[in-house]
Design a protein around this motif. Structure first.
Motif, mmCIF file in Angstrom:
data_model
loop_
_atom_site.group_PDB
_atom_site.id
_atom_site.type_symbol
_atom_site.label_atom_id
_atom_site.label_comp_id
_atom_site.label_asym_id
_atom_site.label_seq_id
_atom_site.Cartn_x
_atom_site.Cartn_y
_atom_site.Cartn_z
ATOM 1 N N TYR A 77 -8.430 0.302 -9.976
ATOM 2 C CA TYR A 77 -7.491 0.337 -11.097
ATOM 3 C C TYR A 77 -6.098 0.659 -10.576
ATOM 4 C CZ TYR A 77 -11.868 0.367 -13.588
ATOM 5 O OH TYR A 77 -13.115 0.028 -14.035
ATOM 6 N N ARG A 78 -5.085 0.365 -11.397
ATOM 7 C CA ARG A 78 -3.694 0.544 -10.972
ATOM 8 C C ARG A 78 -3.429 1.903 -10.345
ATOM 9 N NH1 ARG A 78 -0.077 -3.286 -12.056
ATOM 10 N NH2 ARG A 78 -0.603 -4.792 -13.655
ATOM 11 N N GLU A 79 -3.953 2.939 -10.975
ATOM 12 C CA GLU A 79 -3.692 4.294 -10.470
ATOM 13 C C GLU A 79 -4.394 4.570 -9.144
ATOM 14 O OE1 GLU A 79 -6.924 4.426 -13.614
ATOM 15 O OE2 GLU A 79 -4.901 3.643 -13.570
ATOM 16 N N ASP A 80 -5.298 3.659 -8.731
ATOM 17 C CA ASP A 80 -6.013 3.818 -7.461
ATOM 18 C C ASP A 80 -5.260 3.203 -6.278
ATOM 19 O OD1 ASP A 80 -8.132 4.973 -8.896
ATOM 20 O OD2 ASP A 80 -9.148 3.054 -9.138
ATOM 21 N N VAL A 81 -4.163 2.480 -6.549
ATOM 22 C CA VAL A 81 -3.449 1.756 -5.492
ATOM 23 C C VAL A 81 -2.065 2.368 -5.295
ATOM 24 C CG1 VAL A 81 -2.536 -0.472 -4.735
ATOM 25 C CG2 VAL A 81 -4.655 -0.379 -6.070
ATOM 26 N N ARG A 82 -1.760 2.644 -4.018
ATOM 27 C CA ARG A 82 -0.436 3.158 -3.673
ATOM 28 C C ARG A 82 0.075 2.373 -2.478
ATOM 29 N NH1 ARG A 82 0.970 6.987 0.056
ATOM 30 N NH2 ARG A 82 -1.190 7.641 0.330
ATOM 31 N N LEU A 83 1.279 1.834 -2.611
ATOM 32 C CA LEU A 83 1.901 1.145 -1.480
ATOM 33 C C LEU A 83 2.590 2.186 -0.608
ATOM 34 C CD1 LEU A 83 3.403 -1.975 -3.285
ATOM 35 C CD2 LEU A 83 1.272 -1.802 -2.008
ATOM 36 N N ASP A 84 2.556 1.940 0.700
ATOM 37 C CA ASP A 84 3.101 2.901 1.651
ATOM 38 C C ASP A 84 3.868 2.145 2.729
ATOM 39 O OD1 ASP A 84 3.407 5.557 2.630
ATOM 40 O OD2 ASP A 84 1.876 5.152 4.149
ATOM 41 N N LEU A 85 4.855 2.792 3.286
ATOM 42 C CA LEU A 85 5.663 2.180 4.343
ATOM 43 C C LEU A 85 5.686 3.108 5.538
ATOM 44 C CD1 LEU A 85 7.651 -0.045 5.250
ATOM 45 C CD2 LEU A 85 9.464 1.321 4.241
ATOM 46 N N ASP A 86 5.160 2.609 6.660
ATOM 47 C CA ASP A 86 5.234 3.343 7.914
ATOM 48 C C ASP A 86 5.823 2.361 8.919
ATOM 49 O OD1 ASP A 86 5.004 5.334 9.768
ATOM 50 O OD2 ASP A 86 2.857 5.121 10.059
ATOM 51 N N GLU A 87 5.018 1.824 9.805
ATOM 52 C CA GLU A 87 5.465 0.747 10.693
ATOM 53 C C GLU A 87 5.557 -0.565 9.901
ATOM 54 O OE1 GLU A 87 5.910 0.791 14.279
ATOM 55 O OE2 GLU A 87 6.016 2.955 13.975
ATOM 56 N N GLU A 88 4.653 -0.715 8.931
ATOM 57 C CA GLU A 88 4.626 -1.890 8.058
ATOM 58 C C GLU A 88 4.192 -1.429 6.678
ATOM 59 O OE1 GLU A 88 0.121 -3.580 8.799
ATOM 60 O OE2 GLU A 88 1.748 -4.563 9.859
ATOM 61 N N ILE A 89 4.301 -2.325 5.708
ATOM 62 C CA ILE A 89 3.868 -2.006 4.349
ATOM 63 C C ILE A 89 2.345 -2.112 4.294
ATOM 64 C CG2 ILE A 89 3.949 -2.718 1.926
ATOM 65 C CD1 ILE A 89 6.807 -3.778 2.509
ATOM 66 N N THR A 90 1.712 -1.072 3.773
ATOM 67 C CA THR A 90 0.264 -1.073 3.585
ATOM 68 C C THR A 90 -0.045 -0.670 2.149
ATOM 69 O OG1 THR A 90 0.077 1.217 4.337
ATOM 70 C CG2 THR A 90 -0.263 -0.499 6.000
ATOM 71 N N ALA A 91 -1.289 -0.917 1.753
ATOM 72 C CA ALA A 91 -1.753 -0.483 0.436
ATOM 73 C C ALA A 91 -2.917 0.466 0.653
ATOM 74 C CB ALA A 91 -2.191 -1.680 -0.396
ATOM 75 N N ILE A 92 -2.817 1.646 0.078
ATOM 76 C CA ILE A 92 -3.902 2.619 0.154
ATOM 77 C C ILE A 92 -4.640 2.561 -1.174
ATOM 78 C CG2 ILE A 92 -4.493 5.064 0.334
ATOM 79 C CD1 ILE A 92 -1.335 4.300 1.869
ATOM 80 N N VAL A 93 -5.928 2.247 -1.115
ATOM 81 C CA VAL A 93 -6.734 2.085 -2.320
ATOM 82 C C VAL A 93 -7.813 3.160 -2.311
ATOM 83 C CG1 VAL A 93 -8.166 0.507 -3.652
ATOM 84 C CG2 VAL A 93 -6.330 -0.411 -2.230
ATOM 85 N N THR A 94 -7.833 3.963 -3.353
ATOM 86 C CA THR A 94 -8.866 4.980 -3.509
ATOM 87 C C THR A 94 -9.991 4.370 -4.338
ATOM 88 O OG1 THR A 94 -7.176 6.684 -3.501
ATOM 89 C CG2 THR A 94 -9.340 7.317 -4.324
ATOM 90 N N THR A 95 -11.200 4.381 -3.779
ATOM 91 C CA THR A 95 -12.326 3.771 -4.476
ATOM 92 C C THR A 95 -13.301 4.837 -4.930
ATOM 93 O OG1 THR A 95 -13.507 3.437 -2.391
ATOM 94 C CG2 THR A 95 -12.140 1.626 -3.158
ATOM 95 N N GLN A 96 -13.985 4.545 -6.014
ATOM 96 C CA GLN A 96 -14.966 5.458 -6.601
ATOM 97 C C GLN A 96 -16.346 5.066 -6.096
ATOM 98 O OE1 GLN A 96 -13.523 7.745 -8.671
ATOM 99 N NE2 GLN A 96 -11.572 6.681 -8.444
ATOM 100 N N ASN A 97 -16.789 5.607 -4.995
ATOM 101 C CA ASN A 97 -18.111 5.261 -4.453
ATOM 102 C C ASN A 97 -19.128 6.271 -4.884
ATOM 103 O OD1 ASN A 97 -16.548 3.376 -3.210
ATOM 104 N ND2 ASN A 97 -17.531 3.582 -1.242
#
Length: 97
Positions: A77-97
């Motif tokens: 869900y939207r609140e589970d995704v965060r874009l991040d910038l370090d060396e490159e743009i990445t997406a951190i996705v928190t999943t409910q396992n």
């Protein structure tokens, strides 16, 4: 809960697949350039059939959510995704396992 990190290439793939479906073209016919600016945040410039379009962060997250479901079978869900910038743009996705 677990965390999954999507690389910049995977974000670009997600955007290509998303825009190809929306514009009824092949994913190979879509070009994407990601960017981050202090004033506007994350965005992507997308070229489809010679026309340029800008996507804002919420559009990018929508494409990432669809990619997570289609490629990994993970419903996020939207609140589970965060874009991040370090060396490159990445997406951190928190999943409910």
């Amino acid at each position: 809960m677990s965390t999954m990190v999507l690389s910049m290439d995977e974000i670009i793939n997600a955007l290509c697949l998303h825009m190809a479906e929306r514009k009824a073209v092949r994913p190979e016919d879509v070009q994407v350039e990601l960017s981050w600016e202090e004033d506007t945040g994350y965005s992507a410039e997308v070229w489809v059939q010679g026309r340029s379009q800008y996507l804002v962060e919420s559009n990018m997250i929508e494409a990432i959510l669809r990619y997570m479901l289609s490629e990994y079978g993970i419903r996020a869900y939207r609140e589970d995704v965060r874009l991040d910038l370090d060396e490159e743009i990445t997406a951190i996705v928190t999943t409910q396992n």
